[in-house]
Motif scaffolding. Sequence first.
Motif, PDB file in Angstrom:
ATOM      1  N   VAL A  77       0.828  -1.000   0.065  1.00 29.07           N
ATOM      2  CA  VAL A  77       0.020   0.072   0.054  1.00 29.07           C
ATOM      3  C   VAL A  77       0.905   1.154  -0.175  1.00 29.07           C
ATOM      4  CG1 VAL A  77      -1.697   1.268   1.239  1.00 29.07           C
ATOM      5  CG2 VAL A  77      -1.990  -1.238   1.199  1.00 29.07           C
ATOM      6  N   ASN A  78       0.465   2.079  -0.977  1.00 33.38           N
ATOM      7  CA  ASN A  78       1.335   3.084  -0.992  1.00 33.38           C
ATOM      8  C   ASN A  78       0.644   4.282  -0.161  1.00 33.38           C
ATOM      9  OD1 ASN A  78       2.727   5.775  -1.794  1.00 33.38           O
ATOM     10  ND2 ASN A  78       1.910   5.821  -4.036  1.00 33.38           N
ATOM     11  N   ALA A  79       1.532   4.684   1.225  1.00 30.38           N
ATOM     12  CA  ALA A  79       1.032   5.462   2.072  1.00 30.38           C
ATOM     13  C   ALA A  79       2.172   6.709   2.130  1.00 30.38           C
ATOM     14  CB  ALA A  79       1.141   5.050   3.345  1.00 30.38           C
ATOM     15  N   GLY A  92       2.097   9.289  -0.246  1.00 31.55           N
ATOM     16  CA  GLY A  92       1.924  10.686  -0.848  1.00 31.55           C
ATOM     17  C   GLY A  92       2.300  10.851  -2.227  1.00 31.55           C
ATOM     18  N   ASN A  93       3.239  10.220  -2.609  1.00 28.58           N
ATOM     19  CA  ASN A  93       3.902  10.188  -3.899  1.00 28.58           C
ATOM     20  C   ASN A  93       2.991   9.211  -4.943  1.00 28.58           C
ATOM     21  OD1 ASN A  93       6.052   9.848  -6.161  1.00 28.58           O
ATOM     22  ND2 ASN A  93       7.121  10.554  -4.851  1.00 28.58           N
ATOM     23  N   PRO A  94       2.950   9.819  -6.001  1.00 26.45           N
ATOM     24  CA  PRO A  94       1.940   9.165  -7.147  1.00 26.45           C
ATOM     25  C   PRO A  94       2.532   7.639  -7.827  1.00 26.45           C
ATOM     26  CG  PRO A  94       3.159  11.116  -8.146  1.00 26.45           C
ATOM     27  CD  PRO A  94       3.460  11.148  -6.808  1.00 26.45           C
ATOM     28  N   VAL A  95       3.839   7.541  -7.532  1.00 24.41           N
ATOM     29  CA  VAL A  95       4.400   6.268  -8.242  1.00 24.41           C
ATOM     30  C   VAL A  95       5.237   5.373  -7.147  1.00 24.41           C
ATOM     31  CG1 VAL A  95       5.590   5.404 -10.250  1.00 24.41           C
ATOM     32  CG2 VAL A  95       4.042   7.388 -10.540  1.00 24.41           C
ATOM     33  N   ILE A  96       5.042   4.260  -7.228  1.00 25.07           N
ATOM     34  CA  ILE A  96       6.081   3.221  -6.565  1.00 25.07           C
ATOM     35  C   ILE A  96       6.059   2.259  -7.494  1.00 25.07           C
ATOM     36  CG2 ILE A  96       6.053   1.475  -4.855  1.00 25.07           C
ATOM     37  CD1 ILE A  96       5.661   4.281  -3.480  1.00 25.07           C
ATOM     38  N   MET A 144       7.330  -3.969 -11.169  1.00 29.24           N
ATOM     39  CA  MET A 144       6.007  -3.380 -11.192  1.00 29.24           C
ATOM     40  C   MET A 144       5.933  -1.939 -10.723  1.00 29.24           C
ATOM     41  SD  MET A 144       3.889  -6.483  -9.495  1.00 29.24           S
ATOM     42  CE  MET A 144       5.490  -7.169  -8.719  1.00 29.24           C
ATOM     43  N   LEU A 145       5.011  -1.302 -11.310  1.00 26.95           N
ATOM     44  CA  LEU A 145       4.631   0.131 -10.938  1.00 26.95           C
ATOM     45  C   LEU A 145       3.426   0.160 -10.447  1.00 26.95           C
ATOM     46  CD1 LEU A 145       6.244   2.213 -14.016  1.00 26.95           C
ATOM     47  CD2 LEU A 145       7.164   2.020 -11.815  1.00 26.95           C
ATOM     48  N   PHE A 146       3.055   0.904  -9.386  1.00 27.09           N
ATOM     49  CA  PHE A 146       1.660   1.021  -9.051  1.00 27.09           C
ATOM     50  C   PHE A 146       1.604   2.282  -8.574  1.00 27.09           C
ATOM     51  CE2 PHE A 146       3.706  -1.089  -5.635  1.00 27.09           C
ATOM     52  CZ  PHE A 146       3.247  -0.264  -4.452  1.00 27.09           C
ATOM     53  N   THR A 147       0.069   2.928  -8.186  1.00 29.30           N
ATOM     54  CA  THR A 147      -0.016   4.164  -7.747  1.00 29.30           C
ATOM     55  C   THR A 147      -0.469   3.901  -6.231  1.00 29.30           C
ATOM     56  OG1 THR A 147      -2.211   4.219  -8.559  1.00 29.30           O
ATOM     57  CG2 THR A 147      -0.454   5.327  -9.890  1.00 29.30           C
TER      58      THR A 147
END
Length: 115
Positions: free
Chosen positions: A56-58, A60-64, A79-82
């Motif tokens: 889970v992207n916590a 605040g950046n738009p791309v992980i 893998m790239l995800f938002t």
Amino acid sequence: MRHIARVGFGMVLIVGSIALIGFVPVEANTAQVAIHSGGVKDPVTTVSSGDEVTWVNATGNPVIHLDFESPPESHAYHMLFTSSTTLQFSRPGVYPYTVYIGARALAHRGRIVVK
């Protein structure tokens, strides 16, 4: 004769019920890995074979950007995800990964241990 028919029908119901039990899918458990701007909250996540892991992207950046040294099953190395991504781990083993937040060169490492 009626008694034999009833017993036979009862046996069919029992055998049929047991056969249906074998087709009930087992639900996978899901572990969650929170990614913060300071890195991965828990760098080692242990799950059982067949379980899922959700990153889970916590930040605040738009791309992980998630990189595996050796990906589980037929999943991609990169893998790239938002907001989040989920993978299922079917085979026991250790799966090291690296997380890159946005365009930063700073790498955060973690690993999934499947028992």
